[in-house]
Design an enzyme around this catalytic site. Structure first.
Site, short mmCIF file in Angstrom:
data_model
loop_
_atom_site.label_atom_id
_atom_site.label_comp_id
_atom_site.label_asym_id
_atom_site.label_seq_id
_atom_site.Cartn_x
_atom_site.Cartn_y
_atom_site.Cartn_z
N HIS A 58 0.82 -1.22 0.00
CA HIS A 58 0.00 0.00 0.00
C HIS A 58 0.85 1.26 0.00
CE1 HIS A 58 -3.62 -2.49 1.73
NE2 HIS A 58 -3.34 -2.76 0.46
N SER A 61 -6.85 -7.25 9.76
CA SER A 61 -8.26 -7.62 9.89
C SER A 61 -8.68 -8.57 8.78
CB SER A 61 -9.13 -6.36 9.84
OG SER A 61 -8.87 -5.63 8.66
C1 BJW Z 1 -2.85 -6.75 16.40
C2 BJW Z 1 -2.38 -6.10 17.50
C3 BJW Z 1 -1.15 -6.52 17.97
C4 BJW Z 1 -4.24 -5.20 17.07
N1 BJW Z 1 -0.50 -7.51 17.36
N2 BJW Z 1 -2.21 -7.73 15.80
C5 BJW Z 1 -12.70 -7.97 -3.53
C6 BJW Z 1 -13.91 -7.96 -2.84
C7 BJW Z 1 -14.47 -6.77 -2.40
C8 BJW Z 1 -13.84 -5.54 -2.61
C9 BJW Z 1 -12.64 -5.54 -3.27
C10 BJW Z 1 -12.10 -6.74 -3.74
N3 BJW Z 1 -10.92 -6.45 -4.34
C11 BJW Z 1 -10.73 -5.12 -4.25
C12 BJW Z 1 -11.75 -4.54 -3.62
C13 BJW Z 1 -11.91 -3.09 -3.29
C14 BJW Z 1 -11.05 -2.67 -2.11
C15 BJW Z 1 -11.41 -3.48 -0.90
O1 BJW Z 1 -10.74 -4.42 -0.50
N4 BJW Z 1 -12.48 -3.15 -0.21
C16 BJW Z 1 -12.87 -3.87 1.00
C17 BJW Z 1 -12.98 -2.90 2.16
C18 BJW Z 1 -14.07 -4.70 0.74
N5 BJW Z 1 -9.64 -2.80 -2.43
C19 BJW Z 1 -9.01 -1.89 -3.15
O2 BJW Z 1 -9.59 -0.91 -3.58
C20 BJW Z 1 -7.54 -2.12 -3.44
N6 BJW Z 1 -7.33 -1.94 -4.83
C21 BJW Z 1 -7.59 -2.90 -5.72
O3 BJW Z 1 -7.90 -4.03 -5.39
O4 BJW Z 1 -7.49 -2.49 -7.03
C22 BJW Z 1 -8.17 -3.26 -8.01
C23 BJW Z 1 -9.67 -3.00 -7.85
C24 BJW Z 1 -10.13 -1.72 -7.73
C25 BJW Z 1 -11.50 -1.49 -7.55
C26 BJW Z 1 -12.39 -2.56 -7.43
C27 BJW Z 1 -11.90 -3.86 -7.53
C28 BJW Z 1 -10.52 -4.09 -7.74
C29 BJW Z 1 -6.70 -1.07 -2.73
C30 BJW Z 1 -6.78 -1.16 -1.25
C31 BJW Z 1 -5.95 -0.03 -0.63
C32 BJW Z 1 -6.13 0.01 0.88
N7 BJW Z 1 -5.59 1.22 1.35
C33 BJW Z 1 -5.55 1.46 2.79
C34 BJW Z 1 -5.06 2.89 3.02
C35 BJW Z 1 -3.56 3.02 2.73
C36 BJW Z 1 -3.06 4.41 2.95
C37 BJW Z 1 -3.24 4.89 4.37
O5 BJW Z 1 -2.69 4.31 5.32
O6 BJW Z 1 -3.95 5.86 4.55
O7 BJW Z 1 -4.65 0.51 3.42
S1 BJW Z 1 -7.09 1.11 3.60
C38 BJW Z 1 -6.37 0.52 5.09
O8 BJW Z 1 -6.79 -0.85 5.31
C39 BJW Z 1 -4.87 0.48 4.86
C40 BJW Z 1 -4.49 -0.85 5.43
O9 BJW Z 1 -3.27 -1.29 4.89
C41 BJW Z 1 -5.67 -1.71 5.06
C42 BJW Z 1 -5.78 -2.96 5.86
O10 BJW Z 1 -5.94 -2.69 7.20
P1 BJW Z 1 -5.35 -3.71 8.27
O11 BJW Z 1 -3.89 -3.75 8.16
O12 BJW Z 1 -6.04 -5.01 8.15
O13 BJW Z 1 -5.70 -2.95 9.63
P2 BJW Z 1 -7.00 -3.01 10.56
O14 BJW Z 1 -6.98 -1.83 11.42
O15 BJW Z 1 -8.21 -3.25 9.76
O16 BJW Z 1 -6.80 -4.32 11.46
C43 BJW Z 1 -5.80 -4.35 12.46
C44 BJW Z 1 -5.68 -5.78 12.97
O17 BJW Z 1 -4.59 -5.82 13.87
C45 BJW Z 1 -6.90 -6.31 13.72
O18 BJW Z 1 -7.20 -7.60 13.28
C46 BJW Z 1 -6.44 -6.33 15.17
O19 BJW Z 1 -7.05 -7.35 15.95
C47 BJW Z 1 -4.97 -6.59 15.00
N8 BJW Z 1 -4.13 -6.16 16.11
N9 BJW Z 1 -3.34 -5.12 17.90
C48 BJW Z 1 -1.11 -8.08 16.25
N10 BJW Z 1 -0.63 -5.93 19.07
#
Ligand code: BJW
Length: 250
Positions: A122, A190
Site C-alpha cells: 500500500h 483484519s
Molecule cells: C494486532 C495487534 C497486535 C491489534 N498484534 N495484531 C474484492 C472484494 C471486495 C472488494 C474488493 C475486492 N478487491 C478489491 C476490492 C476493493 C477494495 C477493498 O478491498 N475493499 C474492501 C474494504 C471490501 N480494495 C481496493 O480498492 C484495493 N485496490 C484494488 O484491489 O485495485 C483493483 C480493484 C479496484 C476497484 C475494485 C476492484 C478491484 C486497494 C486497497 C488499498 C487500501 N488502502 C488502505 C489505506 C492506505 C493508505 C493509508 O494508510 O492511509 O490501506 S485502507 C487501510 O486498510 C490500509 C491498510 O493497509 C488496510 C488494511 O488494514 P489492516 O492492516 O487489516 O488494519 P486493521 O486496522 O483493519 O486491522 C488491524 C488488525 O490488527 C486487527 O485484526 C487487530 O485485531 C490486529 N491487532 N493489535 C497483532 N498488538
C-alpha cells in the site's frame, strides 16, 4: 511448552517450511504506537469516513483535508520506532530457502527494523507523487497544503487508496511467492481489504499452512491452521528465537 496456545504448533509448521511468506497489517505496528484502522477507540478512522480520505475522489473533493490528515499521521509515525516483533521478522530470511515479506503498512517500520526487502503493498507515507501523473516528487518545505508538483498538479502521498491498483510488480512478486510457499505467517491484519485479504487463502489453496498471530479473531482466522491469539511484539521474538534454536543459527 510455550506461553501461548498454538505457539508450539506454529513453531512446528514454520520449522518444517522451506519457503515462507510473512504478511503484516496495521496490528503489527500497534505496539510501536501507530494506530490501527479499524480497532476502536483509537482507530484512525473513528472520526472520519474513509471514503472522504483514502480515495482519489476524496482528495479531489478536499485536497487540504486529506493532505493534513496524512501530514499529521506522518509526524506521528516519524516519532515511532520498530519493536522487537519487527526486529524478529528481520531475522527470518536467513532461516529459510525462500522468504518474502509483504506488508500493507505504509510506516516504514519493517525497513527501519532491518528487513532489507519489503514489498510495501500500500505504498509508503514518507514518499510522494504527482496526483495527476503519478510521477515521484519531493515537496518543497512550506509549499502549501497540498504542495504543488512542478507540472502544476497537487502532490499526494505515495500510498494506495481504495479503488486504486496496487503496483503490478508487487502483485507479481506476491502471487509468485504465495504459489510456492510452504507456510504463510499472517500478523495483525483484519483480513478485510483486498487483495491482501485474499493472500492466506491463495497460499492455502496452493498447499501452504497458515499461521496467524493476532490478539483478536480476524477474517483470516477461519482458514488458519493455527491461530496464536496474542500481540506481535511479544509473540514474534519467541517464535523466531525458537526457530533459530531449531535451525542451529543457520
Ligand atoms: C494486532 C495487534 C497486535 C491489534 N498484534 N495484531 C474484492 C472484494 C471486495 C472488494 C474488493 C475486492 N478487491 C478489491 C476490492 C476493493 C477494495 C477493498 O478491498 N475493499 C474492501 C474494504 C471490501 N480494495 C481496493 O480498492 C484495493 N485496490 C484494488 O484491489 O485495485 C483493483 C480493484 C479496484 C476497484 C475494485 C476492484 C478491484 C486497494 C486497497 C488499498 C487500501 N488502502 C488502505 C489505506 C492506505 C493508505 C493509508 O494508510 O492511509 O490501506 S485502507 C487501510 O486498510 C490500509 C491498510 O493497509 C488496510 C488494511 O488494514 P489492516 O492492516 O487489516 O488494519 P486493521 O486496522 O483493519 O486491522 C488491524 C488488525 O490488527 C486487527 O485484526 C487487530 O485485531 C490486529 N491487532 N493489535 C497483532 N498488538
Amino acid at each position: 511448552m510455550s506461553t501461548h496456545p498454538g505457539m508450539d504448533e506454529a513453531i512446528d509448521i514454520l520449522a518444517g517450511a522451506r519457503r515462507v511468506v510473512v504478511t503484516t497489517g496495521a496490528g503489527m505496528s500497534r505496539e510501536s504506537g501507530v494506530p490501527t484502522f479499524r480497532d476502536a477507540p483509537n482507530a484512525l478512522w473513528a472520526d472520519y469516513n474513509p471514503e472522504d480520505l483514502a480515495t482519489r475522489a476524496g482528495f479531489a473533493r478536499d485536497p487540504a483535508l486529506v493532505w493534513r490528515w496524512y501530514a499529521e499521521r506522518r509526524r506521528m509515525i516519524a516519532e515511532t520506532t520498530p519493536h522487537a516483533g519487527h526486529r524478529a521478522i528481520a531475522r527470518m530470511p536467513r532461516l529459510f530457502d525462500g522468504f518474502l515479506l509483504l506488508t500493507q503498512n505504509i510506516d516504514n517500520l519493517h525497513t527501519t527494523a532491518g528487513s532489507s526487502d519489503v514489498v510495501e503493498l500500500h505504498g509508503n507515507i514518507f514518499r510522494f507523487k504527482c496526483f495527476e501523473n503519478g510521477h515521484p516528487a519531493t515537496p518543497d518545505e512550506g509549499a502549501g497544503e497540498p504542495p504543488r508538483c512542478q507540472c502544476g498538479s497537487f502532490l499526494r502521498p505515495d500510498v494506495v487508496w481504495f479503488g486504486e491498483m496496487l503496483d503490478p510488480h508487487h502483485i507479481d512478486r506476491a502471487y509468485a511467492a504465495l504459489a510456492t510457499c510452504d507456510a504463510i505467517l499472517v500478523v495483525g491484519t483484519s483480513g478485510l481489504v483486498y487483495p491482501a485479504a485474499g493472500f492466506p487463502a491463495v497460499a492455502r489453496d496452493a498447499g501452504a499452512r497458515v499461521v496467524e498471530v493476532n490478539p483478536e479473531p480476524s477474517g483470516v482466522t477461519p482458514i488458519a491452521d493455527v491461530f496464536v491469539r496474542a500481540g506481535a511484539r511479544d509473540t514474534l521474538p519467541l517464535l523466531v528465537d525458537a526457530l533459530e534454536r531449531l535451525r542451529g543459527g543457520r
